[in-house]
Design an enzyme around this catalytic site. Structure first.
Site, short mmCIF file in Angstrom:
data_model
loop_
_atom_site.label_atom_id
_atom_site.label_comp_id
_atom_site.label_asym_id
_atom_site.label_seq_id
_atom_site.Cartn_x
_atom_site.Cartn_y
_atom_site.Cartn_z
N CYS A 1 -13.68 -33.73 30.67
CA CYS A 1 -13.84 -32.70 31.70
C CYS A 1 -15.28 -32.19 31.83
O CYS A 1 -15.59 -31.47 32.78
CB CYS A 1 -12.91 -31.53 31.42
SG CYS A 1 -11.17 -32.02 31.36
N HIS B 1 -9.51 -28.83 39.72
CA HIS B 1 -10.23 -29.45 38.61
C HIS B 1 -10.18 -30.97 38.70
O HIS B 1 -9.47 -31.63 37.94
CB HIS B 1 -9.64 -28.95 37.30
CG HIS B 1 -10.32 -29.44 36.06
ND1 HIS B 1 -11.66 -29.81 36.04
CD2 HIS B 1 -9.85 -29.62 34.78
CE1 HIS B 1 -11.98 -30.19 34.81
NE2 HIS B 1 -10.90 -30.08 34.04
#
Length: 393
Positions: free
Chosen positions: A81, A341
């Site tokens: 991420c 995201h």
């Protein structure tokens, strides 16, 4: 070493996986937006760093070939991420070192619905050590990996400091309120604390509305030297003042405090390096884009970034110090919880938001008087990247 000017930023609106967006189209859109913002052509870029998590090798080339075929080095980056910020970290290093005068950072992701899953099941998982540490503390369990980690980290904070689940719900409510003013965000409808608390439980204390959604999207940034900016008539008002990347230490796996397992120590170390390098403190920061993949992690990150002392995250929320009118506006974009995201794109979307804030062009999201802006992006497995941007003119 010279400074790195953020010459241009761009992103495309984030979408749900069901929208059917293709990664190469999203990436090209974000890159063209960043180049247009800088007033440059793709031919002006000397190196490119393309970040993504889910996809085949050389997806970066496939993404950028639709913009131009200039023969430049294209480096593919995959750091979970924190991928987008890692691409920016490398582009910034290339410029500051003098290796190139202009570099491009790109992040993109074409995700599928549902929780994150391991793509390769015939080899040792990079999360094997993390799973073992998590199981040692929480016991083996079913369910998606990420909510188990971050839910456990939230419970660790609750058990140590008496933090209430409603406080995490208030963070989700704040995220939606901020996202209402962001045309790039996926979820822009308001929610209440009651709605957040009543949504399905994913992993105690995390309900569905405390979890970020799988998202598709892309974002990009062009960085260059001040001399290059001057020659090309580029707005050089925003620079990278300091940046640090950290990875895990032995303490990540030895502690029974699951906040460490989700990157609190990495974050703290990176943030303190940035503050020291820049000669500023957290009290100087008025706007932050931080990694709120789960509402629990937003609160943990307040403390890890030294925005508020350890154990006072709940008071920080209750006093409204995390939003407009408070001490520091956190995630004016809506953050991962509401903007979405798309793993590879997140760090560069954070960069774009903060550059707009520093330029004073963030519209209804604008934070008054921004001179410094802090970015925090983590990836389990693991890496934390903290970046400080400054408005210099």
């Amino acid at each position: 070493m010279g400074a790195a000017v953020v010459a241009g930023v761009g992103m495309v609106p984030f979408t749900k996986p069901s929208a059917g967006a293709r990664y190469e189209d999203m990436a090209a859109g974000a890159v063209r937006a960043a180049l247009s913002d800088a007033g440059l052509d793709y031919a002006d870029v000397e190196q490119a760093y393309a970040g993504w998590v889910y996809g085949d090798s050389t997806s970066g080339q496939a993404a950028l070939y639709g913009v131009g075929l200039s023969g430049i080095p294209i480096v593919n980056v995959n750091n979970n991420c924190s991928t987008g910020s890692t691409a920016l970290f490398l582009a910034r290093q290339a410029v500051e070192s003098g290796a190139v005068q202009c570099a491009l950072a790109l992040g993109f992701e074409q995700m599928t619905p549902g929780a994150l899953a391991t793509a390769w099941t015939n080899r040792t998982s990079p999360f094997a050590s993390f799973d073992a540490a998590n199981d040692r503390v929480q016991g083996a369990g079913d369910g998606p990996m990420a909510p188990r980690y971050f839910g456990g980290a939230g419970r660790a904070h609750m058990e140590r400091f008496g933090t209430r689940p409603e406080t995490f719900a208030k963070i989700s409510v704040k995220a939606r309120a901020h996202a209402a003013n962001n045309p790039y965000a996926v979820f822009r409808d308001a929610v209440t604390v009651e709605q957040v608390m009543a949504s399905p439980m994913i992993h105690d204390p995390l309900t569905r509305l405390m979890c970020c959604p799988p998202t598709c999207g892309a974002a990009s940034a062009v960085v260059c030297t001040p001399e290059f900016a001057a020659r090309h008539g580029i707005d050089a008002s925003v620079v990278v003042r300091a940046q640090a990347m950290t990875t895990d230490t032995a303490g990540t796996f030895e502690s029974d405090d699951l906040r460490k397992l989700v990157g609190a120590d990495m974050t703290r170390a990176a943030a303190r390096r940035v503050y020291e390098a820049a000669g500023v403190g957290p009290e100087d920061i008025r706007v932050v884009e931080l990694h709120d993949c789960f509402a629990t992690n937003e609160l943990i990150s307040y403390e890890a970034l030294d925005l508020t002392p350890e154990g006072t995250g709940e008071k920080f929320v209750e006093d409204g110090d995390n939003t407009y009118g408070g001490r520091v506006v956190t995630n004016p974009s809506g953050g991962l919880l509401s903007k979405g995201h798309p793993l590879g794109a997140t760090g560069l979307a954070q960069c774009a938001e903060l550059v707009w804030q520093l330029r004073g062009t963030a519209g209804a999201r604008q934070v008054d008087g921004v001179k410094l802006a802090l970015q925090h992006n983590i990836g389990l497995g693991g890496a934390a990247v903290v970046t400080l941007y400054e408005k210099v003119r």
